[in-house]
Design an enzyme around this catalytic site. Structure first.
Site, PDB file in Angstrom:
ATOM      1  N   ARG A  73      74.301  47.323  19.148  1.00 43.53           N
ATOM      2  CA  ARG A  73      73.014  46.004  19.353  1.00 43.53           C
ATOM      3  C   ARG A  73      71.450  46.276  19.187  1.00 43.53           C
ATOM      4  O   ARG A  73      71.141  46.312  18.378  1.00 43.53           O
ATOM      5  CB  ARG A  73      73.188  44.596  20.436  1.00 43.53           C
ATOM      6  N   THR A  74      71.339  47.176  20.149  1.00 44.18           N
ATOM      7  CA  THR A  74      69.711  47.129  20.248  1.00 44.18           C
ATOM      8  C   THR A  74      69.095  48.297  19.179  1.00 44.18           C
ATOM      9  O   THR A  74      68.701  48.203  17.962  1.00 44.18           O
ATOM     10  CB  THR A  74      69.157  47.470  21.218  1.00 44.18           C
ATOM     11  N   LYS A  83      68.961  71.606  23.651  1.00 45.78           N
ATOM     12  CA  LYS A  83      68.116  72.658  23.636  1.00 45.78           C
ATOM     13  C   LYS A  83      67.022  72.736  25.003  1.00 45.78           C
ATOM     14  O   LYS A  83      65.996  74.779  24.932  1.00 45.78           O
ATOM     15  CB  LYS A  83      67.398  73.208  22.425  1.00 45.78           C
ATOM     16  N   ARG A 126      65.428  54.792  24.228  1.00 47.18           N
ATOM     17  CA  ARG A 126      66.458  54.327  25.103  1.00 47.18           C
ATOM     18  C   ARG A 126      67.078  55.605  25.590  1.00 47.18           C
ATOM     19  O   ARG A 126      66.617  55.895  24.924  1.00 47.18           O
ATOM     20  CB  ARG A 126      67.633  53.545  24.267  1.00 47.18           C
ATOM     21  N   HIS A 168      64.676  46.162  30.230  1.00 46.68           N
ATOM     22  CA  HIS A 168      65.082  45.892  28.771  1.00 46.68           C
ATOM     23  C   HIS A 168      64.676  44.688  27.787  1.00 46.68           C
ATOM     24  O   HIS A 168      65.192  43.603  28.341  1.00 46.68           O
ATOM     25  CB  HIS A 168      66.939  45.838  28.612  1.00 46.68           C
TER      26      HIS A 168
HETATM   27  N1   CP Z   1      72.746  43.993  25.134  1.00 44.00           N
HETATM   28  C1   CP Z   1      72.985  46.089  24.678  1.00 44.00           C
HETATM   29  O1   CP Z   1      71.335  46.628  24.957  1.00 44.00           O
HETATM   30  O2   CP Z   1      73.802  45.987  23.608  1.00 44.00           O
HETATM   31  P1   CP Z   1      74.213  47.433  23.262  1.00 44.00           P
HETATM   32  O3   CP Z   1      73.414  48.348  24.226  1.00 44.00           O
HETATM   33  O4   CP Z   1      74.594  47.446  22.461  1.00 44.00           O
HETATM   34  O5   CP Z   1      72.208  48.033  22.506  1.00 44.00           O
END
Ligand code: CP
Length: 305
Positions: free
Chosen positions: A52-53, A81, A102, A130
């Protein structure tokens, strides 16, 4: 909105949040002219899996008229590396106008932001924060529950390792929501988050049983047990499968109770909930696009139109 990096929901004021949500509402109604962001490049650096993100940030920048620059799978990057995260982001900021990161380590986004001048957006740092998930969660609550004032929200599941929970709890506190946290004791809120919430005057209660609060809730926010964060697989097995809801569970809820989940789900929401009026989690995931478009629009040019 005059901030640069987006690291924690703790740093977002109520006014910042409302600015992003209002802009997302405008964007959904009247998509912006793509010319404004035609030269903008967004770097996507994902050191952990995401559907999603990752995809909604890519969709967002493309729908704004810009383009995405994907680091690709971590196994194919120079992290293998031995390159440090600090060096990677210092290099990538020379290629892009903003950076989405992320990373599995809590605090990684904060650390990385100290090495770059372009806006850095935390797309999830381990069990930490998040914040953009929280923006789309609040947007969804505002649409589905009719506003963000006077809300009673139940947050259930993995409250210890769930970064979406930590961000959401900080943000809901700014809207003075009544927050009911439901989890096994072993997965209750981390002490640091509970301390922050108390310090900021949160109206919170903790429970081990959903039945105690279900009938009061405007929103039930269900989360996955974060298997990948457990240091011990046995510990995970002890709690896996607990705190599952199905359509029968929701017979005790108000008819207008909104069920949300940041997704992915495993088995904590049974498929028979999907067909009920309560289910909002797919709309919630789709709201990631207008909300992230709004955030990028504001960060990339201060929202000037
Ligand atoms: N909700 C969410 O962060 O989903 P993903 O891990 O798929 O990005």
């Amino acid at each position: 909105m005059d901030r640069n990096h987006v690291i924690s929901a703790k740093d977002l004021s109520r006014a910042d949040i409302e600015t992003v949500l209002d802009r997302a509402t405008e964007i959904k109604r009247d998509p912006p002219c793509r010319e404004r962001h035609v030269d903008d490049l967004l770097a996507l650096c994902f050191f952990e899996p995401s559907t999603r993100t990752h995809m909604s940030f890519e969709t967002a920048i493309k729908r704004l008229g810009g383009d995405a620059l994907d680091m690709g799978p971590v196994e194919a990057s120079s992290a293998t590396k031995g390159e440090s995260l600090a060096d990677t982001v210092r290099v990538v900021e020379g290629y892009a106008d903003a950076l989405v990161l992320r990373h599995p380590s809590e605090g990684a986004a904060m650390m990385a932001s100290e090495f770059v001048d372009v806006p850095l957006i935390n797309a999830g740092d381990g069990a930490g924060q998040h914040p953009t998930q929280t923006l789309l969660d609040l947007y969804t609550m505002r649409e589905a529950a009719g506003g963000l004032t006077d809300l009673t929200v139940g947050i259930m599941g993995d409250l210890k390792y769930g970064r979406t929970v930590h961000s959401l709890a900080y943000a809901l506190t700014k809207f003075d929501a009544r927050q009911h946290f439901v989890s096994p004791e072993s997965l209750s809120l981390p002490r640091s988050v509970r301390y922050d919430l108390h310090e900021s005057g949160a109206r919170l209660k903790e429970h081990t049983d959903l039945d105690a609060v279900l009938a009061e809730l405007d929103v039930l926010y269900v989360t996955r047990i974060q298997r990948e964060r457990f240091p011990d697989e046995n510990e995970y097995r002890q709690v896996a499968g607990e705190y599952r809801i199905d359509a029968a569970t929701l017979e005790q809820a108000r008819d207008d109770c909104v069920v949300m989940h940041p997704l992915p789900r495993v088995d904590e929401i049974a498929p028979d909930v999907d067909a009920t009026e309560h289910a909002n989690y797919f709309a919630q995931a789709h709201n990631g696009v207008p909300v992230r478009m709004a955030l990028l629009d504001l960060l990339l040019d201060g929202g000037e139109r």
